[in-house]
Write an enzyme that holds these catalytic residues in place. Structure first.
Site, PDB file in Angstrom:
ATOM      1  N   ASP A 279       0.773  -1.203   0.013  1.00  0.00           N
ATOM      2  CA  ASP A 279      -0.095   0.116  -0.006  1.00  0.00           C
ATOM      3  C   ASP A 279       0.690   1.304  -0.036  1.00  0.00           C
ATOM      4  O   ASP A 279       0.225   2.222  -0.316  1.00  0.00           O
ATOM      5  CB  ASP A 279      -0.884   0.115   1.528  1.00  0.00           C
TER       6      ASP A 279
ATOM      7  N   ARG B  25      27.285 -23.251 -12.976  1.00  0.00           N
ATOM      8  CA  ARG B  25      27.444 -22.404 -14.077  1.00  0.00           C
ATOM      9  C   ARG B  25      27.489 -20.957 -13.696  1.00  0.00           C
ATOM     10  O   ARG B  25      26.764 -20.491 -12.783  1.00  0.00           O
ATOM     11  CB  ARG B  25      26.743 -22.727 -15.042  1.00  0.00           C
TER      12      ARG B  25
HETATM   13  P1  ATP Z   1      -0.881  -4.895   6.146  1.00  0.00           P
HETATM   14  O1  ATP Z   1      -0.377  -3.530   5.850  1.00  0.00           O
HETATM   15  O2  ATP Z   1      -0.694  -5.905   5.021  1.00  0.00           O
HETATM   16  O3  ATP Z   1      -2.208  -5.047   6.715  1.00  0.00           O
HETATM   17  P2  ATP Z   1      -0.124  -5.208   8.804  1.00  0.00           P
HETATM   18  O4  ATP Z   1       1.409  -5.300   9.359  1.00  0.00           O
HETATM   19  O5  ATP Z   1      -0.621  -3.770   8.893  1.00  0.00           O
HETATM   20  O6  ATP Z   1       0.139  -5.412   7.121  1.00  0.00           O
HETATM   21  P3  ATP Z   1      -2.176  -6.319  10.390  1.00  0.00           P
HETATM   22  O7  ATP Z   1      -2.954  -7.424  10.230  1.00  0.00           O
HETATM   23  O8  ATP Z   1      -2.429  -5.185  10.755  1.00  0.00           O
HETATM   24  O9  ATP Z   1      -1.136  -6.299   9.396  1.00  0.00           O
HETATM   25  O10 ATP Z   1      -0.919  -6.819  11.650  1.00  0.00           O
HETATM   26  C1  ATP Z   1      -0.350  -8.272  11.407  1.00  0.00           C
HETATM   27  C2  ATP Z   1      -0.363  -8.708  12.980  1.00  0.00           C
HETATM   28  O11 ATP Z   1       0.678  -7.995  13.766  1.00  0.00           O
HETATM   29  C3  ATP Z   1      -1.515  -9.053  13.529  1.00  0.00           C
HETATM   30  O12 ATP Z   1      -1.964 -10.288  13.170  1.00  0.00           O
HETATM   31  C4  ATP Z   1      -1.084  -9.227  15.065  1.00  0.00           C
HETATM   32  O13 ATP Z   1      -0.468 -10.385  15.412  1.00  0.00           O
HETATM   33  C5  ATP Z   1       0.046  -8.132  15.099  1.00  0.00           C
HETATM   34  N1  ATP Z   1      -0.691  -6.769  15.571  1.00  0.00           N
HETATM   35  C6  ATP Z   1      -1.262  -5.697  14.721  1.00  0.00           C
HETATM   36  N2  ATP Z   1      -1.590  -4.863  15.690  1.00  0.00           N
HETATM   37  C7  ATP Z   1      -1.254  -5.116  16.850  1.00  0.00           C
HETATM   38  C8  ATP Z   1      -1.348  -4.475  18.309  1.00  0.00           C
HETATM   39  N3  ATP Z   1      -1.872  -3.296  18.287  1.00  0.00           N
HETATM   40  N4  ATP Z   1      -1.070  -5.189  19.274  1.00  0.00           N
HETATM   41  C9  ATP Z   1      -0.223  -6.202  19.241  1.00  0.00           C
HETATM   42  N5  ATP Z   1      -0.074  -6.980  18.067  1.00  0.00           N
HETATM   43  C10 ATP Z   1      -0.601  -6.506  16.777  1.00  0.00           C
END
Ligand code: ATP
Length: 769
Positions: free
Chosen positions: A164, A574
């Site tokens: 994103d 190679r």
């Molecule tokens: P994307 O941008 O692809 O959505 P992301 O890292 O923002 O990636 P999330 O699903 O929000 O994806 O977070 C991934 C994992 O991080 C969650 O499944 C959870 O295990 C952990 N996580 C996210 N937010 C929190 C939080 N506030 N506290 C603790 N763990 C968290």
């Protein structure tokens, strides 16, 4: 028997866990590879944590020590090979307590997390709770005070892996450009069918709170309208969109492209869905309209060159950050600003990112846009000017309108056309007259009377954004070398009333502006503002760290190398010696080397000698002898075309084959003009638009000034480019005198020289003497 944590490593060395978390993003594997190998190179022990936080919570076999060979070939693999998962347990304290215990049981005291803002929020929370988690583990008798003691300080470093491009503080997240590439490729394909049938397409792209993909796809494809979450259209957007689409159709456009970000809405937060847009185009404007939802193909698959380079540099920097951290250092996130890798406090970046979503929630869109990087607003502005209806209030005052000559000089490079299109759009929006000077200076001198000088209308330029090559023709010829000479050029400028010059091209373009600038003393017609926008696959123009076309070239080159490597996957032992372009600059060879994980790069800056070849052959012998047959294909040495007059690409391959004595063999490959690429990459198209725009604004700032005033202002002949973390104009006189190595046709200081060490570190190549 209870498991005992191993004692900590000696000195500053660490056991570093690396994980990928959240949605998968192209380049994550490259980041893991770089962390693993950099960690090993620095005497640390790397561990892969499988399935994101889930692996940390489960522990045991989900946390595995990694060896050098384990990450071989990972740069060219899509997705994440160590898996990712959404982990509910980690959101709760008991889950994090378990995770902390598992880390200590493996002796891990540093964590590198590659993920989106959610993953990084979780990481920061984990670090802030760490001391209390240690206390709780002791209190609950899960571990003893002695066991916990060496692990009191946890180091966390964030890498932003997300398609994103939604993290504040970094220009690019790992994966975003690959995803944008997929979107642009799809739009280019839809373009052909839309034009054939005069259809309209509504394309939905990812981005719940972030319109980066939608906006950049709009900029890079010349879409008619884009819907972004952080910049919703006005109340009567239906009218607004209909007016613009109708205007484009009236101008002769046979197709309509509208891009809708997943999270698009109007200014009252009412969702704007592709169906709503489609119905409007079909019912009100009577256009044959289709919806295309790109969905998960946007996850991208194999990473593009930029993402591989970004992931590699950032992964290596993450290990440096771990090793330099003190208990008081705030957890950093590794970012990139223009061309510079830097560290920012992780939580600040995450907070700012989250406040964009908060601002959108309360309809404070101005704040939401303000929280995005400055660059985002600049692209938005450029996009709006290139697509919207001409507004009388945007016109420059009549006495400040100019006739702007647009000329391409040098070999074709991706983005030349997009830059010229942006210049034309800017001119038309402001009431200036864009004039094509066809086929460079030879065209101008010899054929100006036969149509080589003509005014450009919008229909002519509109479709240029995605085209490779040069639509107005390009030529290497320099003004001073032409039969008409500088005097003839001045006369022609005078005859066609050229009042400003926008030149796009490589080192020849730079030289041409230099010649014209110096000739101002003799010819009044040359006392006009001039700007050169560097465009060359070689990226050897002084005054900038980036030239249009170099990104397209790198993509072509890694594609070539991937195929070569795969062809060796059956025979394995190679070595390919691949010859890259670049003139006397090793930029392309080096950056491609980082992006493909080359064994070595041979550049003109360092040259090639017998000792070096012998050193590398020893290294090849050694590394092939360790190869247990699990290699990801052949090994690649990149040799720049001018690295040596004696040791040709073929000769090096022959020497390696001879010395391999049947234990390994060698082939050479010369991709040649293939490196110019087909359609320009999204990055080249976007930057072309932005720099083309800026160049016009710069030229316009001289409108109404006298020739003497112009000639005496050093900025009136300038080169636009990226310097460090900034986009800026530099005066030609200064760049020519201070920054240019004229003999070798390259900048004196090349910012990328240090990257050769990174290539060597990650390939394991010992430093040649
Ligand atoms: P994307 O941008 O692809 O959505 P992301 O890292 O923002 O990636 P999330 O699903 O929000 O994806 O977070 C991934 C994992 O991080 C969650 O499944 C959870 O295990 C952990 N996580 C996210 N937010 C929190 C939080 N506030 N506290 C603790 N763990 C968290």
């Amino acid at each position: 028997m209870p498991v005992e944590p191993p004692p900590p490593l000696q000195g500053k060395q660490r056991r570093i866990g690396v994980m990928t978390s959240g949605g998968d993003a192209p380049g994550m594997n490259g980041a893991v590879r770089a962390v693993v190998r950099m960690a090993l190179a620095k005497g640390c022990e790397p561990y892969a944590i499988y399935e994101g936080y889930e692996g940390l919570v489960q522990g045991g076999d989900m946390i595995r020590a990694m060896k050098w060979e384990d990450v071989r070939g990972w740069l060219s693999e899509g997705g994440t090979l160590i898996g990712t998962a959404r982990c509910a347990a980690f959101r709760e304290r008991p889950g994090r307590l378990q995770a902390a215990k598992n880390m200590i049981l493996k002796g891990i005291d540093a964590l590198v997390i590659c993920g989106g803002d959610g993953s990084l929020t979780g990481a920061d929370l984990f670090r802030s709770e760490w001391p209390s988690l240690m206390d709780e583990l002791v209190e609950k008798k899960e571990l003893t005070e002695d066991q916990v003691k060496p692990f009191r300080h946890l180091n966390i470093v964030g890498l932003v892996g997300s398609i994103d491009n939604d993290l504040a503080g970094t220009d690019a997240t790992i994966g975003a450009y690959t995803s944008l590439g997929v979107i642009c490729e799809a739009i280019d394909k839809l373009d052909s069918t839309a034009t054939s049938h005069q259809r309209a397409f509504v394309i939905e792209v990812m981005g719940r709170h972030c319109g980066w993909l939608a906006l950049m796809a709009g900029v890079a494809s010349g879409a008619d309208f884009v819907f972004l979450p952080e910049k919703p259209p006005g109340e009567n957007w239906e009218e607004e969109m209909s007016k613009i689409v109708t205007k484009h159709r009236d101008e002769g456009k046979r197709k309509t492209m509208v891009i809708v970000a997943e999270g698009a809405h109007d200014s009252n937060l009412k969702p704007i869905t592709p169906t709503i847009v489609k119905d409007l185009l079909a019912n009100k404007l009577k256009l044959d309209t289709r919806i295309t939802t790109l969905g998960h193909v946007q996850r991208g698959g194999e990473a593009c060159a930029y993402d591989r380079m970004l992931a590699t540099q950032q992964g290596a920097e993450a290990v440096n950050a771990v090793l330099e951290a003190t208990p008081d250092t705030p957890s950093p996130v590794i970012c990139i600003v223009e061309n510079k890798i830097c560290r920012r406090p992780l939580m600040e970046a995450v907070k700012q990112t989250q406040s964009v979503a908060d601002a959108i929630k309360v309809k404070d869109f101005e704040k939401a846009m303000g929280l995005r990087d400055h660059e985002f607003a600049e692209y938005h502005n450029a996009y709006i000017t290139t697509t919207s209806a001409k507004l009388p209030e945007n016109l420059a005052p009549v006495d400040k309108r100019m006739r702007v000559g647009i000329i391409h000089v040098g070999a074709p490079a991706g983005g030349m056309n997009a830059a010229s299109r942006a210049a034309v759009a800017y001119c038309l929006a402001r009431g200036h007259t864009p004039v094509a000077l066809m086929n460079g200076f030879p065209g101008l001198c010899r054929h100006h009377a036969d149509g080589a000088v003509h005014e450009i209308n919008w229909l002519e330029a509109e479709s240029w954004v995605s085209k490779g090559g040069s639509e107005i023709g390009t030529n290497r010829g320099l003004p001073a070398d032409e039969a008409c000479g500088l005097e003839g050029v001045a006369k022609i400028f005078d005859q066609y009333k050229i009042q400003a010059l926008f030149m796009v091209g490589g080192f020849e373009a730079f030289t041409a502006v230099s010649q014209l600038r110096k000739a101002r003393d003799y010819y009044a017609a040359l006392r006009i503002p001039m700007t050169v926008l560097p465009a060359t696959v070689s990226n050897n123009v002084p005054g900038t760290e980036y030239s249009l076309g170099s990104d397209t070239c790198l993509n072509a080159l890694i594609q070539y190398c991937d195929v070569m490597r795969q062809s060796a996957s059956a025979s394995r032992r190679r070595v390919f010696v691949v010859e890259t372009q670049g003139g006397a600059s090793g930029y392309i060879a080096t950056i491609a080397g980082v992006s493909i994980g080359a064994l070595a790069v041979y550049t003109p800056e360092k040259g090639i000698n017998l000792k070096m070849l012998s050193h590398d052959i020893d290294f090849l012998r050694q590394s092939f002898s360790k190869d247990k047959g699990n290699s990801g294909g052949g090994k690649i040495i990149l040799r720049n075309e001018k690295a040596s007059e004696t040791y040709s690409t073929e000769l090096i391959a022959d020497i390696i084959r001879e010395e391999g004595k049947g234990r390994f063999e060698s082939r050479h490959g010369v991709p040649g003009h293939f490196q110019q690429g087909g359609k320009p990459s999204p990055m080249d198209r976007m930057r072309a638009t932005r720099f083309g725009f800026r160049s016009m604004q710069h030229l316009e700032s001289f409108a109404g000034k006298s020739p003497e005033e112009i000639a005496s202002d050093p900025m009136s002949a300038a080169v636009i480019g990226i310097v460090g973390a900034k986009v800026k104009f530099s005066p030609m006189a200064k760049v020519e005198a201070e920054d240019t190595d004229w003999k070798n046709r390259r900048p004196k200081n090349e910012f990328w020289l240090g990257l050769e060490d990174l290539i060597n570190t990650l390939s394991g190549r010992p430093k040649p003497e």
